[in-house]
Design a protein around this motif. Structure first.
Motif, PDB file in Angstrom:
ATOM      1  N   LEU A 189       0.712  -1.283   0.308  1.00  0.00           N
ATOM      2  CA  LEU A 189       0.149  -0.469   0.124  1.00  0.00           C
ATOM      3  C   LEU A 189       1.044   1.071   0.240  1.00  0.00           C
ATOM      4  N   ALA A 190       2.045   1.225   0.718  1.00  0.00           N
ATOM      5  CA  ALA A 190       2.621   2.169   0.592  1.00  0.00           C
ATOM      6  C   ALA A 190       2.991   2.625  -0.546  1.00  0.00           C
ATOM      7  N   HIS A 191       3.760   0.993  -1.431  1.00  0.00           N
ATOM      8  CA  HIS A 191       4.519   1.405  -2.421  1.00  0.00           C
ATOM      9  C   HIS A 191       2.997   2.267  -3.605  1.00  0.00           C
ATOM     10  N   GLN A 192       2.015   1.771  -3.924  1.00  0.00           N
ATOM     11  CA  GLN A 192       1.172   2.469  -4.453  1.00  0.00           C
ATOM     12  C   GLN A 192       0.984   4.183  -3.948  1.00  0.00           C
ATOM     13  N   ASP A 193       0.672   4.021  -2.896  1.00  0.00           N
ATOM     14  CA  ASP A 193       0.506   5.820  -2.918  1.00  0.00           C
ATOM     15  C   ASP A 193       1.702   7.065  -2.766  1.00  0.00           C
ATOM     16  N   ILE A 194       2.843   5.956  -2.820  1.00  0.00           N
ATOM     17  CA  ILE A 194       4.281   6.956  -3.720  1.00  0.00           C
ATOM     18  C   ILE A 194       4.005   7.023  -4.915  1.00  0.00           C
ATOM     19  N   ALA A 195       3.390   5.743  -5.589  1.00  0.00           N
ATOM     20  CA  ALA A 195       3.220   5.906  -7.147  1.00  0.00           C
ATOM     21  C   ALA A 195       2.642   6.521  -7.190  1.00  0.00           C
ATOM     22  N   ALA A 196       1.243   7.096  -5.961  1.00  0.00           N
ATOM     23  CA  ALA A 196      -0.109   7.691  -7.128  1.00  0.00           C
ATOM     24  C   ALA A 196       0.587   9.158  -7.094  1.00  0.00           C
ATOM     25  N   LYS A 197       1.025   9.412  -6.091  1.00  0.00           N
ATOM     26  CA  LYS A 197       1.779  10.804  -5.447  1.00  0.00           C
ATOM     27  C   LYS A 197       2.285  11.508  -6.650  1.00  0.00           C
ATOM     28  N   ARG A 198       3.140  10.008  -7.002  1.00  0.00           N
ATOM     29  CA  ARG A 198       4.739  10.777  -8.156  1.00  0.00           C
ATOM     30  C   ARG A 198       3.891  10.589  -9.200  1.00  0.00           C
ATOM     31  N   LEU A 199       3.245  10.239 -10.144  1.00  0.00           N
ATOM     32  CA  LEU A 199       2.701   9.215 -11.421  1.00  0.00           C
ATOM     33  C   LEU A 199       1.674  10.681 -11.504  1.00  0.00           C
ATOM     34  N   ASN A 201      -1.786  10.546 -10.139  1.00  0.00           N
ATOM     35  CA  ASN A 201      -2.833   9.808 -10.469  1.00  0.00           C
ATOM     36  C   ASN A 201      -3.761  10.653  -9.111  1.00  0.00           C
ATOM     37  N   ALA A 203      -7.137   8.811  -8.218  1.00  0.00           N
ATOM     38  CA  ALA A 203      -7.700   8.292  -6.284  1.00  0.00           C
ATOM     39  C   ALA A 203      -7.858   8.789  -5.560  1.00  0.00           C
ATOM     40  N   SER A 204      -8.962   8.814  -4.995  1.00  0.00           N
ATOM     41  CA  SER A 204      -8.997   9.205  -3.524  1.00  0.00           C
ATOM     42  C   SER A 204      -7.499   8.972  -2.335  1.00  0.00           C
ATOM     43  N   THR A 205      -7.929  10.373  -1.958  1.00  0.00           N
ATOM     44  CA  THR A 205      -6.814   9.831  -0.223  1.00  0.00           C
ATOM     45  C   THR A 205      -7.629  10.316   0.382  1.00  0.00           C
TER      46      THR A 205
ATOM     47  N   TYR B  79       0.814   3.726 -13.453  1.00  0.00           N
ATOM     48  CA  TYR B  79       0.438   3.970 -12.251  1.00  0.00           C
ATOM     49  C   TYR B  79      -0.869   2.512 -12.607  1.00  0.00           C
ATOM     50  N   GLN B 112      -3.085   8.408   3.700  1.00  0.00           N
ATOM     51  CA  GLN B 112      -2.231   7.713   3.285  1.00  0.00           C
ATOM     52  C   GLN B 112      -3.123   7.101   2.022  1.00  0.00           C
ATOM     53  N   LEU B 113      -3.776   7.243   0.887  1.00  0.00           N
ATOM     54  CA  LEU B 113      -4.471   6.356  -0.445  1.00  0.00           C
ATOM     55  C   LEU B 113      -5.073   5.028   0.382  1.00  0.00           C
ATOM     56  N   TYR B 114      -6.885   5.393   0.300  1.00  0.00           N
ATOM     57  CA  TYR B 114      -7.602   3.849   1.173  1.00  0.00           C
ATOM     58  C   TYR B 114      -7.878   3.624  -0.168  1.00  0.00           C
ATOM     59  N   TYR B 118      -8.186  -2.166  -4.710  1.00  0.00           N
ATOM     60  CA  TYR B 118      -6.699  -2.722  -4.576  1.00  0.00           C
ATOM     61  C   TYR B 118      -6.650  -3.628  -3.596  1.00  0.00           C
ATOM     62  N   ALA B 120      -4.083  -5.189  -1.926  1.00  0.00           N
ATOM     63  CA  ALA B 120      -3.599  -5.132  -0.977  1.00  0.00           C
ATOM     64  C   ALA B 120      -4.683  -4.009   0.547  1.00  0.00           C
ATOM     65  N   ARG B 151       6.992   3.074   5.027  1.00  0.00           N
ATOM     66  CA  ARG B 151       7.486   4.095   3.694  1.00  0.00           C
ATOM     67  C   ARG B 151       8.543   4.231   3.690  1.00  0.00           C
ATOM     68  N   ALA B 154       9.394   1.279   1.725  1.00  0.00           N
ATOM     69  CA  ALA B 154       8.966   1.470   0.028  1.00  0.00           C
ATOM     70  C   ALA B 154       9.295   2.932  -0.775  1.00  0.00           C
ATOM     71  N   LEU B 158      11.023   2.603  -4.969  1.00  0.00           N
ATOM     72  CA  LEU B 158      10.905   3.702  -5.280  1.00  0.00           C
ATOM     73  C   LEU B 158      11.804   4.626  -6.341  1.00  0.00           C
TER      74      LEU B 158
END
Lengths: 206, 206
Positions: A189-199, A201, A203-205, B79, B112-114, B118, B120, B151, B154, B158
């Motif tokens: 989930l941390a990967h996804q969160d970091i990737a979402a912020k960098r890329l 995206n 998606a709801s946070t 993503y 964090q993203l929810y 996903y 995970a 984090r 992760a 990344l």
């Protein structure tokens, strides 16, 4: 409480409770007649532990027995009892090896204990070997980064052991096994969160 | 190289290599005659990836196919491709649920993203539920401590993705799956190291 209440409280089926009683995993209740016995909160707790070890952590009953015996009688050497209890958790390996060169080099590099007799040492060696074979071999820099963060987690966990209601063995075994999937899910989930912020995206946070 | 060299380089048996060729997991070699073909380093690499996914990470071939297709064609939305690739890794669950209250509360708490879609997220929910049932439920304080350290791991991972020789999908999938057992073994070893130092044990340290 009666055995039926034990079943209701823990969700462990009656036949299974009876089996654990026969096998000595669960101590007998206090006899209140020829065919009845009374059970206590200790029985509820013991059943929760057995359930967690078998269904969540995946231990065979033979290993559950080892853990329960250590919970009941850790002996004088708590360090050794903790080691044996945690070594009862999966993954299980038959290792003829008594040296684990990848694990040794990295653990010595970060100044950590290197105990070839401890199951997690073999576990680390095999995991490092698999990463090597996959072409994503561990680097010293990566190991140092992991070791620092993981030590932070482990320090927190050992501090909280002291204030816990659980016995040290119970805390170590349940905490090791049941928080492993938590940590792995959190990493994904941390990967996804970091990737979402960098890329970027949307998606709801939270 | 010939197919025999491919077998020798990767340790994947000939019958298995032929099966992967028939199933389209491994692209055909360059034909050099009616019954012979020449294979390249790309074939070696692809076999290493398949081997890592099947034997180390435990993916069924159907999921391996999904990952390989994403490696070859990630599309424009990296993503989303990364998410689908990592969701192809075990553990697999059939989840009818579309809300995961424990995971949501904690993830929202740490900002964090929810994303309930996903894999995970469901994985975290079930792991938290199992810890609850075992009487070692997650606290906010513990989750915060874990989240901070995880984090750190992760973020490192990344950052290193960018400098890697591997494609992003390959890096994400192999790194997620193959470093999970490394991290779990390191956590157990960190516990042992800290306990040895606290409990005054004299086991050899590096």
């Amino acid at each position: 409480m009666r055995i039926s209440a034990l079943v209701e409280r823990t969700g462990v089926p009656l036949a299974t409770v009876k089996y654990y009683l026969r096998e000595g995993l669960l101590p007998p209740g206090i006899s209140t007649g020829a065919t009845q016995a009374r059970y206590t909160e200790d029985h509820v707790r013991r059943l929760q532990v057995i359930k967690a070890l078998t269904s969540a952590a995946g231990l065979p009953l033979q290993k559950v027995k080892v853990v329960l015996e250590l919970i009941d009688n850790p002996g004088d050497d708590m360090y050794s009892a903790l080691g044996r209890a945690v070594a009862s958790l999966p993954p299980y390996r038959d290792d003829a090896a008594d040296d684990f060169p990848r694990a040794r080099a990295l653990l010595e590099h970060v100044g950590q204990l290197y105990d070839p007799g401890y199951a997690a040492t073999a576990q680390l060696e095999h995991a490092l070997e698999a990463a090597d074979e996959a072409g994503i071999g561990m680097t010293v820099e990566r190991f140092e980064a992991y070791a620092r963060q993981i030590r932070g987690i482990a320090e927190f966990e050992l501090q909280r052991m002291e204030g816990s209601d659980l016995s040290p063995i119970e805390y170590a075994v349940l905490g090791t096994a049941l928080y492993e999937p938590v940590i792995l899910a959190m990493r994904r989930l941390a990967h996804q969160d970091i990737a979402a912020k960098r890329l970027g995206n949307t998606a709801s946070t939270g």
